[in-house]
Motif scaffolding. Structure first.
Motif, PDB file in Angstrom:
ATOM      1  N   LEU A  37       0.741  -1.296  -0.035  1.00 46.21           N
ATOM      2  CA  LEU A  37       0.136  -0.004  -0.083  1.00 46.21           C
ATOM      3  C   LEU A  37       0.819   1.230  -0.104  1.00 46.21           C
ATOM      4  N   PHE A  38       2.010   1.277   0.857  1.00 48.75           N
ATOM      5  CA  PHE A  38       2.682   2.476   0.887  1.00 48.75           C
ATOM      6  C   PHE A  38       3.398   2.739  -0.544  1.00 48.75           C
ATOM      7  N   GLN A  39       4.015   1.545  -0.893  1.00 49.24           N
ATOM      8  CA  GLN A  39       4.725   1.598  -2.300  1.00 49.24           C
ATOM      9  C   GLN A  39       3.956   2.141  -3.402  1.00 49.24           C
ATOM     10  N   TRP A  40       2.438   1.702  -3.535  1.00 46.90           N
ATOM     11  CA  TRP A  40       1.720   2.301  -4.392  1.00 46.90           C
ATOM     12  C   TRP A  40       1.352   3.850  -3.999  1.00 46.90           C
ATOM     13  N   VAL A  41       1.026   4.210  -2.845  1.00 38.66           N
ATOM     14  CA  VAL A  41       1.054   5.662  -2.381  1.00 38.66           C
ATOM     15  C   VAL A  41       2.311   6.542  -2.825  1.00 38.66           C
ATOM     16  N   GLY A  42       3.349   5.727  -2.682  1.00 34.15           N
ATOM     17  CA  GLY A  42       4.598   6.745  -3.169  1.00 34.15           C
ATOM     18  C   GLY A  42       4.521   6.787  -4.770  1.00 34.15           C
ATOM     19  N   CYS A  43       4.260   5.546  -5.337  1.00 37.84           N
ATOM     20  CA  CYS A  43       4.216   5.805  -6.694  1.00 37.84           C
ATOM     21  C   CYS A  43       3.236   6.898  -7.375  1.00 37.84           C
ATOM     22  N   VAL A  44       2.059   6.611  -6.799  1.00 37.64           N
ATOM     23  CA  VAL A  44       1.036   7.868  -7.070  1.00 37.64           C
ATOM     24  C   VAL A  44       1.502   9.160  -6.816  1.00 37.64           C
TER      25      VAL A  44
END
Length: 109
Positions: A37-44
């Motif tokens: 989830l945090f990796q996705w938020v960082g990518c976004v």
């Protein structure tokens, strides 16, 4: 709006703000920062910043719209080069890009 309504609005806004902060404090110990989830938020977040930067360069408004596209792209490339050569110093990168676009505009008249 009378004083009682104003006090109610201020209290509701404060309660909403502090409710989310308290929830964040309670849940912060349970969230894995290395999770998907945090990796996705960082990518976004990076994608949004990149999109905004490209929009500012390609479709500027205001004073920057006067500068020709090659000047804007050149200043961005120069800023990126300075950023990388200065061991990722954001201040030097942004400052050099700003100075490059200003200098190019002064040279062009």
């Amino acid at each position: 709006m009378n004083e009682l309504q104003l006090v109610g609005v201020v209290l509701a806004a404060g309660a909403g703000t502090y409710l989310w902060r308290a929830l964040g404090v309670v849940l912060s110990g349970r969230v894995r920062t290395d999770g998907a989830l945090f990796q996705w938020v960082g990518c976004v977040a990076y994608a949004m910043i990149a999109g905004l930067a490209v929009r500012i360069v390609l479709l500027p408004t205001g004073t920057l719209a006067v500068a020709p596209l090659p000047d804007r792209i050149g200043a961005c490339l120069f800023a990126l080069a300075v950023y990388m050569l200065s061991r990722r110093n954001l201040f030097l990168g942004v400052g050099s890009g700003f100075m490059a676009i200003v200098l190019l505009q002064v040279i062009r008249g």
